[in-house]
Design an enzyme around this catalytic site. Structure first.
Site, short mmCIF file in Angstrom:
data_model
loop_
_atom_site.label_atom_id
_atom_site.label_comp_id
_atom_site.label_asym_id
_atom_site.label_seq_id
_atom_site.Cartn_x
_atom_site.Cartn_y
_atom_site.Cartn_z
N ARG A 43 0.84 -1.20 0.00
CA ARG A 43 0.00 0.00 0.00
C ARG A 43 0.88 1.26 0.00
NH1 ARG A 43 -2.35 -1.71 5.53
NH2 ARG A 43 -0.25 -2.55 5.56
N GLY A 185 6.03 -6.06 18.12
CA GLY A 185 6.60 -6.34 16.79
C GLY A 185 7.38 -7.65 16.73
N LYS A 203 13.53 -22.06 11.21
CA LYS A 203 14.88 -21.67 11.65
C LYS A 203 15.73 -22.90 11.94
CE LYS A 203 13.20 -17.31 13.52
NZ LYS A 203 12.55 -16.69 14.68
P1 NDP Z 1 5.57 -6.79 8.17
O1 NDP Z 1 4.26 -7.48 7.97
O2 NDP Z 1 5.69 -5.80 9.26
O3 NDP Z 1 5.95 -6.04 6.81
C1 NDP Z 1 5.75 -6.61 5.54
C2 NDP Z 1 6.03 -5.59 4.45
O4 NDP Z 1 5.89 -6.22 3.20
C3 NDP Z 1 5.08 -4.39 4.46
O5 NDP Z 1 5.77 -3.22 4.18
C4 NDP Z 1 4.10 -4.71 3.32
O6 NDP Z 1 3.59 -3.55 2.66
C5 NDP Z 1 5.01 -5.45 2.36
N1 NDP Z 1 4.28 -6.37 1.49
C6 NDP Z 1 3.43 -7.36 1.85
N2 NDP Z 1 2.97 -8.01 0.76
C7 NDP Z 1 3.54 -7.38 -0.30
C8 NDP Z 1 3.45 -7.57 -1.70
N3 NDP Z 1 2.68 -8.51 -2.25
N4 NDP Z 1 4.17 -6.75 -2.50
C9 NDP Z 1 4.94 -5.77 -1.99
N5 NDP Z 1 5.08 -5.56 -0.65
C10 NDP Z 1 4.38 -6.34 0.15
O7 NDP Z 1 6.68 -7.92 8.29
P2 NDP Z 1 8.04 -7.89 9.14
O8 NDP Z 1 8.79 -6.66 8.82
O9 NDP Z 1 7.77 -8.22 10.55
O10 NDP Z 1 8.79 -9.19 8.54
C11 NDP Z 1 9.41 -9.16 7.27
C12 NDP Z 1 10.25 -10.42 7.10
O11 NDP Z 1 11.25 -10.44 8.09
C13 NDP Z 1 9.50 -11.73 7.24
O12 NDP Z 1 10.07 -12.69 6.39
C14 NDP Z 1 9.74 -12.13 8.68
O13 NDP Z 1 9.63 -13.51 8.90
C15 NDP Z 1 11.17 -11.66 8.83
N6 NDP Z 1 11.62 -11.40 10.18
C16 NDP Z 1 10.88 -10.60 11.00
C17 NDP Z 1 11.30 -10.34 12.28
C18 NDP Z 1 10.52 -9.48 13.22
O14 NDP Z 1 10.91 -9.41 14.39
N7 NDP Z 1 9.44 -8.85 12.79
C19 NDP Z 1 12.57 -10.90 12.77
C20 NDP Z 1 13.29 -11.72 11.82
C21 NDP Z 1 12.81 -11.95 10.58
P3 NDP Z 1 2.70 -2.45 3.44
O15 NDP Z 1 3.66 -1.71 4.31
O16 NDP Z 1 2.16 -1.61 2.37
O17 NDP Z 1 1.68 -3.22 4.20
N1 HSE Z 2 8.27 -13.95 14.97
C1 HSE Z 2 9.65 -14.19 15.12
C2 HSE Z 2 9.96 -14.43 16.59
C3 HSE Z 2 10.45 -13.00 14.61
O1 HSE Z 2 9.09 -14.18 17.44
O2 HSE Z 2 11.05 -14.90 16.89
C4 HSE Z 2 11.91 -13.28 14.55
O3 HSE Z 2 12.21 -14.20 13.56
#
Ligand code: NDP
Ligand code: HSE
Length: 437
Positions: A43, A185, A203
């Protein structure tokens, strides 16, 4: 160096922030300025607060962004299998380096990414995919390549560790603790992945692949989540001087024919309070690596959250950017050992079993007989009046049995047979025990 950022959520927005705050240092460390070529999101109009970035960089066309000639590095922090797999394969085949935090995709189809990286002569880095900020994959992939790793045991999911720690420390309910983890988060977009153990299993697959030079996928990992862990289990663990953690265990072993194997599992387990992993609280992660020459190594830190994960992502970005400038490429996937993965039934573990039994002569003998029939040795037995009331001979009694180590299949069969005995009113809880309690 120009990078395409796919995703700008919890992690992506912190990547943007760090890139902005540290741009001069990053340029000095890489040897060239690092710029964002574009940011793909779902978005474009979403309110992103005070994010220090030009709004004109946002797009809803990830593929178009990846294909641009001025993009050198693709950073994927969207998550999920598709369309992320298609984007990353496209980028890697086109020779663009990829940095991803997407453990779900790596565990589901890491082979497609590694093959595409080899085809395109590109780098594939994914430090942030396991244990957030903790430098763990680089040590496995590089520093320990001269050694032989025998076992990896860890707490690799921040959300479930946060929930279990809260249940243990404050008696908080499961739902309340999960809500707080989501607000901070830590939890995935769908927290089922966390609480049912899918995130930790992904993992575990990545860790096992690196530690044992073998392709291990999510489907090879035995998985149980924490949704069945009750307040009674937590109290029972406390009474034994233990705590409950969601553990990931990847171990080398041998099968009946003497061939080397690996076993990889994720499940809640009781560990003694004296175990170093017992004091890992909040959303922290910790991973124990046991190697032949190095001995025991422990890695500890923040395993989830935007900024800690962004730190690992940027570390990878610096590494791949330097490689590109030097015209070099990191070593490709190491899967030469190709060990077979043993089924969970053959994994050696111990059980803690709480039973509600009839309190009459011969009951203990009948229960002990079931263990003996399955060749499971009992380590300790504790009996008290049902419900913990005053001692005395009532109708029912609580029986808590801890076993010695046995194959998981034998332990599971023991529990099945116990459930069928009419003197056993109920099997109140069954938990595995790890770490010598
Ligand atoms: P979020 O849900 O917070 O963010 C996802 C992002 O991807 C958003 O910006 C969203 O857009 C965008 N998005 C979703 N679908 C699409 C699409 N079809 N096309 C383009 N953009 C898209 O996720 P996180 O940041 O929490 O996680 C991201 C990755 O990191 C995941 O693989 C997760 O497993 C990994 N990760 C997360 C951790 C955490 O602590 N959160 C820790 C370690 C790994 P929009 O902003 O417009 O909604
Ligand atoms: N959801 C995951 C966790 C984020 O709680 O550990 C980090 O990979």
């Amino acid at each position: 160096m120009r990078l395409a950022l796919l995703g700008c959520g919890t992690v992506g927005s912190e990547v943007v922030r760090l890139l902005h705050e540290q741009s001069a240092d990053l340029a000095a460390r890489i040897g060239a300025p690092l710029e964002i070529a574009g940011i793909a999101v779902r978005r474009v109009g979403r309110d992103r607060g005070d994010l220090p970035v030009d709004p004109a960089l946002f797009t809803t066309d990830p593929l178009g962004l990846i294909k641009r000639d001025d993009v050198d590095v693709v950073v994927e922090v969207v998550g999920g299998i598709e369309p992320a797999r298609g984007w990353l394969v496209e980028a890697l085949r086109a020779g663009k380096s990829v940095v991803t935090a997407n453990k779900a995709l790596l565990a589901e189809d890491g082979a497609a990414l590694h093959d595409a990286a080899a085809e395109g002569g590109a780098d594939l880095y994914y430090e942030a995919s396991v244990a957030g900020a903790i430098p763990l994959l680089r040590p496995l992939r590089e520093s320990l390549h001269g050694d032989r790793i025998n076992r990896v045991t860890g707490i690799v999911n921040g959300t479930t560790n946060f929930i279990l720690s809260a249940m243990d420390a404050t008696g908080a309910g499961f739902a309340e603790a999960l809500e707080e983890a989501t607000e901070l988060g830590y939890a995935e977009a769908d927290p089922t992945a966390d609480v049912e153990g899918f995130d930790a299993a992904a993992k575990a697959a990545i860790l096992a692949s690196l530690a044992f030079h073998t392709r291990v996928g999510a489907a090879d990992v035995y998985r149980e989540g924490i949704t069945e862990v009750t307040a009674a289990d937590v109290a029972s663990a406390k009474a034994m001087g233990c705590t409950i953690k969601l553990l990931c265990i990847a171990a080398r072993g041998t099968d009946g024919a003497g061939r080397e194997t690996v076993s990889v599992r994720v499940h809640p387990a009781m560990i003694p309070l004296t175990h170093p992993l017992a004091s890992v609280g909040d959303a922290f992660n910790a991973v124990f690596v046991e190697a032949e020459a190095a001995g025991q190594l422990m890695f500890y830190g923040r395993g989830a959250g935007g900024a800690p994960t962004a730190s690992a992502v940027l570390g990878d970005v610096v590494a791949v950017a330097r490689n590109r400038l030097a015209g070099a490429r990191a070593a490709s996937e190491s899967a030469y050992a190709d060990l077979s993965v043993r089924p969970m039934g053959e994994a050696l573990t111990r059980y803690h079993i709480s039973l509600d039994v009839a309190d009459r002569p011969g009951v203990l003998e009948a229960v002990a007989g079931v263990f003996a029939r399955h060749d499971v040795s009992i380590a300790t037995v504790r009996q008290g009046p049902a419900g913990g009331g005053p001692a005395g001979r009532g109708e029912d009694a609580d029986l808590v049995i801890v076993t010695h180590v046995a194959p998981d299949a034998a332990l599971a069969a023991t529990v099945r047979e116990l459930r069928g005995l009419d003197i056993v009113r109920s099997v109140a809880s069954v938990l595995r025990v790890e770490g010598g309690a």
